[in-house]
Design a protein around this motif. Structure first.
Motif, PDB file in Angstrom:
ATOM      1  N   HIS A  74       0.865  -1.190   0.000  1.00 14.55           N
ATOM      2  CA  HIS A  74       0.000   0.000   0.000  1.00 14.55           C
ATOM      3  C   HIS A  74       0.897   1.235   0.000  1.00 14.55           C
ATOM      4  CE1 HIS A  74      -3.931  -1.963   1.064  1.00 14.55           C
ATOM      5  NE2 HIS A  74      -3.070  -2.941   1.323  1.00 14.55           N
ATOM      6  N   TYR A  75       0.645   2.134  -0.950  1.00 15.81           N
ATOM      7  CA  TYR A  75       1.486   3.327  -1.030  1.00 15.81           C
ATOM      8  C   TYR A  75       1.291   4.245   0.188  1.00 15.81           C
ATOM      9  CZ  TYR A  75       2.450   2.070  -5.931  1.00 15.81           C
ATOM     10  OH  TYR A  75       2.862   1.431  -7.077  1.00 15.81           O
ATOM     11  N   GLY A  76       0.141   4.100   0.866  1.00 21.62           N
ATOM     12  CA  GLY A  76      -0.117   4.939   2.047  1.00 21.62           C
ATOM     13  C   GLY A  76       0.330   4.305   3.357  1.00 21.62           C
ATOM     14  N   SER A  77       0.958   3.124   3.275  1.00 20.09           N
ATOM     15  CA  SER A  77       1.403   2.438   4.501  1.00 20.09           C
ATOM     16  C   SER A  77       2.593   3.180   5.104  1.00 20.09           C
ATOM     17  CB  SER A  77       1.823   1.000   4.163  1.00 20.09           C
ATOM     18  OG  SER A  77       2.976   1.023   3.339  1.00 20.09           O
ATOM     19  N   ALA A  78       3.018   2.724   6.279  1.00 19.20           N
ATOM     20  CA  ALA A  78       4.175   3.362   6.928  1.00 19.20           C
ATOM     21  C   ALA A  78       5.394   3.307   6.011  1.00 19.20           C
ATOM     22  CB  ALA A  78       4.457   2.673   8.260  1.00 19.20           C
ATOM     23  N   ARG A  81      21.899  -9.818   0.851  1.00 21.73           N
ATOM     24  CA  ARG A  81      21.497  -8.442   1.207  1.00 21.73           C
ATOM     25  C   ARG A  81      21.503  -7.588  -0.061  1.00 21.73           C
ATOM     26  NH1 ARG A  81      25.766  -6.999   5.809  1.00 21.73           N
ATOM     27  NH2 ARG A  81      24.733  -4.993   5.645  1.00 21.73           N
ATOM     28  N   VAL A  82      20.377  -6.920  -0.285  1.00 23.60           N
ATOM     29  CA  VAL A  82      20.244  -6.053  -1.459  1.00 23.60           C
ATOM     30  C   VAL A  82      19.946  -4.644  -0.969  1.00 23.60           C
ATOM     31  CG1 VAL A  82      18.894  -5.603  -3.542  1.00 23.60           C
ATOM     32  CG2 VAL A  82      19.319  -7.969  -2.840  1.00 23.60           C
ATOM     33  N   GLU A  83      20.663  -3.665  -1.499  1.00 28.38           N
ATOM     34  CA  GLU A  83      20.402  -2.268  -1.120  1.00 28.38           C
ATOM     35  C   GLU A  83      20.260  -1.431  -2.379  1.00 28.38           C
ATOM     36  OE1 GLU A  83      23.122  -2.919   2.830  1.00 28.38           O
ATOM     37  OE2 GLU A  83      23.756  -1.406   1.381  1.00 28.38           O
ATOM     38  N   GLY A  84      19.410  -0.432  -2.319  1.00 26.41           N
ATOM     39  CA  GLY A  84      19.266   0.416  -3.504  1.00 26.41           C
ATOM     40  C   GLY A  84      18.164   1.434  -3.353  1.00 26.41           C
ATOM     41  N   VAL A  85      17.726   1.909  -4.518  1.00 22.59           N
ATOM     42  CA  VAL A  85      16.772   3.011  -4.605  1.00 22.59           C
ATOM     43  C   VAL A  85      15.388   2.450  -4.877  1.00 22.59           C
ATOM     44  CG1 VAL A  85      16.181   5.078  -5.932  1.00 22.59           C
ATOM     45  CG2 VAL A  85      18.578   4.503  -5.518  1.00 22.59           C
ATOM     46  N   ILE A  86      14.398   3.066  -4.250  1.00 17.60           N
ATOM     47  CA  ILE A  86      13.007   2.625  -4.400  1.00 17.60           C
ATOM     48  C   ILE A  86      12.279   3.517  -5.404  1.00 17.60           C
ATOM     49  CG2 ILE A  86      10.772   2.746  -3.217  1.00 17.60           C
ATOM     50  CD1 ILE A  86      12.062   0.254  -2.390  1.00 17.60           C
ATOM     51  N   GLU A  87      11.561   2.875  -6.328  1.00 19.40           N
ATOM     52  CA  GLU A  87      10.661   3.631  -7.205  1.00 19.40           C
ATOM     53  C   GLU A  87       9.387   2.806  -7.402  1.00 19.40           C
ATOM     54  OE1 GLU A  87      13.246   4.016 -10.555  1.00 19.40           O
ATOM     55  OE2 GLU A  87      12.999   1.929 -11.130  1.00 19.40           O
ATOM     56  N   ARG A  88       8.310   3.496  -7.774  1.00 16.24           N
ATOM     57  CA  ARG A  88       7.068   2.756  -8.046  1.00 16.24           C
ATOM     58  C   ARG A  88       7.137   2.148  -9.440  1.00 16.24           C
ATOM     59  NH1 ARG A  88       2.172   6.592  -5.632  1.00 16.24           N
ATOM     60  NH2 ARG A  88       3.139   6.875  -3.586  1.00 16.24           N
ATOM     61  N   VAL A 101       5.105   5.846   3.221  1.00 20.09           N
ATOM     62  CA  VAL A 101       5.422   7.210   3.667  1.00 20.09           C
ATOM     63  C   VAL A 101       6.947   7.364   3.777  1.00 20.09           C
ATOM     64  CG1 VAL A 101       5.170   8.851   5.566  1.00 20.09           C
ATOM     65  CG2 VAL A 101       3.208   7.463   4.840  1.00 20.09           C
ATOM     66  N   ASP A 102       7.612   6.341   4.335  1.00 19.01           N
ATOM     67  CA  ASP A 102       9.089   6.393   4.423  1.00 19.01           C
ATOM     68  C   ASP A 102       9.702   6.580   3.038  1.00 19.01           C
ATOM     69  OD1 ASP A 102       8.797   5.889   7.096  1.00 19.01           O
ATOM     70  OD2 ASP A 102       9.700   3.889   7.069  1.00 19.01           O
ATOM     71  N   PHE A 103       9.177   5.841   2.049  1.00 22.20           N
ATOM     72  CA  PHE A 103       9.793   5.886   0.717  1.00 22.20           C
ATOM     73  C   PHE A 103       9.617   7.250   0.052  1.00 22.20           C
ATOM     74  CE2 PHE A 103       8.933   1.047   0.392  1.00 22.20           C
ATOM     75  CZ  PHE A 103      10.112   0.783   1.059  1.00 22.20           C
ATOM     76  N   VAL A 104       8.522   7.951   0.380  1.00 24.30           N
ATOM     77  CA  VAL A 104       8.341   9.296  -0.183  1.00 24.30           C
ATOM     78  C   VAL A 104       9.429  10.220   0.369  1.00 24.30           C
ATOM     79  CG1 VAL A 104       6.824  11.315  -0.208  1.00 24.30           C
ATOM     80  CG2 VAL A 104       5.870   9.028  -0.574  1.00 24.30           C
ATOM     81  N   PRO A 132     -13.318  -5.854  -9.065  1.00 21.84           N
ATOM     82  CA  PRO A 132     -12.724  -4.744  -8.298  1.00 21.84           C
ATOM     83  C   PRO A 132     -11.564  -4.099  -9.050  1.00 21.84           C
ATOM     84  CG  PRO A 132     -12.141  -6.876  -7.332  1.00 21.84           C
ATOM     85  CD  PRO A 132     -13.109  -7.164  -8.426  1.00 21.84           C
ATOM     86  N   ALA A 133     -11.557  -2.765  -9.042  1.00 23.88           N
ATOM     87  CA  ALA A 133     -10.437  -2.044  -9.662  1.00 23.88           C
ATOM     88  C   ALA A 133      -9.303  -1.943  -8.650  1.00 23.88           C
ATOM     89  CB  ALA A 133     -10.887  -0.648 -10.069  1.00 23.88           C
ATOM     90  N   ARG A 134      -8.079  -1.854  -9.148  1.00 21.83           N
ATOM     91  CA  ARG A 134      -6.939  -1.685  -8.234  1.00 21.83           C
ATOM     92  C   ARG A 134      -7.047  -0.342  -7.524  1.00 21.83           C
ATOM     93  NH1 ARG A 134      -2.114   1.104  -8.715  1.00 21.83           N
ATOM     94  NH2 ARG A 134      -2.479   1.489 -10.928  1.00 21.83           N
ATOM     95  N   PRO A 135      -6.964  -0.340  -6.182  1.00 20.71           N
ATOM     96  CA  PRO A 135      -6.966   0.956  -5.493  1.00 20.71           C
ATOM     97  C   PRO A 135      -5.746   1.764  -5.937  1.00 20.71           C
ATOM     98  CG  PRO A 135      -7.102  -0.882  -3.912  1.00 20.71           C
ATOM     99  CD  PRO A 135      -6.829  -1.473  -5.261  1.00 20.71           C
ATOM    100  N   GLN A 136      -5.927   3.050  -6.140  1.00 17.34           N
ATOM    101  CA  GLN A 136      -4.821   3.891  -6.632  1.00 17.34           C
ATOM    102  C   GLN A 136      -3.659   3.921  -5.650  1.00 17.34           C
ATOM    103  OE1 GLN A 136      -4.717   5.388  -9.833  1.00 17.34           O
ATOM    104  NE2 GLN A 136      -6.281   3.779  -9.872  1.00 17.34           N
ATOM    105  N   ASP A 137      -3.971   3.672  -4.364  1.00 22.95           N
ATOM    106  CA  ASP A 137      -2.885   3.759  -3.380  1.00 22.95           C
ATOM    107  C   ASP A 137      -2.290   2.380  -3.060  1.00 22.95           C
ATOM    108  OD1 ASP A 137      -4.896   2.619  -1.958  1.00 22.95           O
ATOM    109  OD2 ASP A 137      -4.649   3.867  -0.180  1.00 22.95           O
ATOM    110  N   TRP A 138      -2.440   1.449  -3.967  1.00 20.79           N
ATOM    111  CA  TRP A 138      -1.818   0.130  -3.806  1.00 20.79           C
ATOM    112  C   TRP A 138      -1.088  -0.200  -5.103  1.00 20.79           C
ATOM    113  CZ3 TRP A 138      -1.465  -4.478  -6.254  1.00 20.79           C
ATOM    114  CH2 TRP A 138      -1.003  -5.586  -5.515  1.00 20.79           C
TER     115      TRP A 138
END
Ligand SMILES: Cc1cc2nc3c(=O)[nH]c(=O)nc-3n(C[C@H](O)[C@H](O)[C@H](O)COP(=O)(O)O)c2cc1C
Length: 215
Positions: A81-85, A110-117, A88-91, A169-175
């Motif tokens: 969920h894009y609105g999850s904790a 271990r994988v580290e990197g940049v987050i994008e949608r 919010v951290d990723f924003v 059901p349509a995909r919720p925009q915030d998921w």
């Protein structure tokens, strides 16, 4: 309890990780290890479960488990969920670390990197591949928000089910999906007497560099 924990000790002897087995890029090794984990780890272990760490606006880390849903050359794909904790951290801080632990194979990655949608199309495709009740639960559950009770959650689910008796059901925009674009991948293979193998790949402008790390 502390004494029990102090005396828990396993001598790792499944495998080795030697330079002679390594290629110039790490993604094929990650794919091979993931496939072996899926094959060898005994059910009900989810070999695609990874511990995902994010960092909030105050610099505090938060960890949780999510499921890897695709492994691409560019990154690890998971859904949330894009609105999850974590959303919010990723924003505020679009960096993350994912850790796999495959105890049966005495391995960690271990994988580290940049987050994008991921794109809306990719999220739609995966959303519609999920079982109906999972899709409805995703609509009914405002992830990471407080809910008064289990009853409230279940009545939200009932409502959503009634609303979708005759409609898809349509995909919720915030998921949707996230891609963790990999900048560092470290492979750890347990070895006897704590002299483990650690191989660290770092993304460069072109290709990857590789180094061995002390265990
Ligand atoms: C085995 C397992 C798999 C999970 N898979 C996911 C997942 O793919 N996506 C997700 O959003 N949460 C997943 N969760 C729930 C998360 O661990 C977490 O509770 C949720 O994402 C809320 O985290 P947050 O409040 O830090 O955003 C999973 C939990 C477990 C134990």
């Amino acid at each position: 309890m502390s004494e029990y924990l102090q005396n828990m000790r396993r001598n790792y002897q499944c495998d080795a990780l030697l330079e002679s087995q390594l290629g110039d890029e790490p993604v094929s090794l990650l794919q091979a290890w993931l496939l072996q984990a899926i094959e060898y780890e005994v059910a009900p272990v989810e070999a695609n479960a990874m511990f995902l760490a994010s960092v909030d606006g105050y610099g505090r880390p938060h960890g949780r488990v999510v499921l890897l849903k695709a492994l691409e050359a560019e990154g690890l794909i998971f859904y949330s969920h894009y609105g999850s904790a974590k959303g919010v951290d990723f924003v505020l801080n679009p960096y993350a670390a994912a850790t796999f632990h495959w105890p049966g194979l005495e391995r960690q990655v271990r994988v580290e990197g940049v987050i994008e949608r991921v794109t809306a199309d990719e999220s739609d495709r995966y959303f519609h591949s999920r079982p109906l009740l999972s899709r409805l639960a995703c609509i009914a559950s405002p992830q990471s928000q407080p809910v008064a009770s289990r009853d409230e959650l279940e009545s939200r689910m009932d409502q959503v089910q009634q609303q979708h008796v005759q409609s898809v059901p349509a995909r919720p925009q915030d998921w949707g999906g996230y891609r963790l674009s990999m900048q560092r991948i470290e492979f750890w293979q347990g070895r006897p007497d704590r002299l483990h193998d650690r191989i660290n790949y770092l993304k460069q402008d072109s290709g990857w560099s590789r180094e061995r790390l002390a265990p």
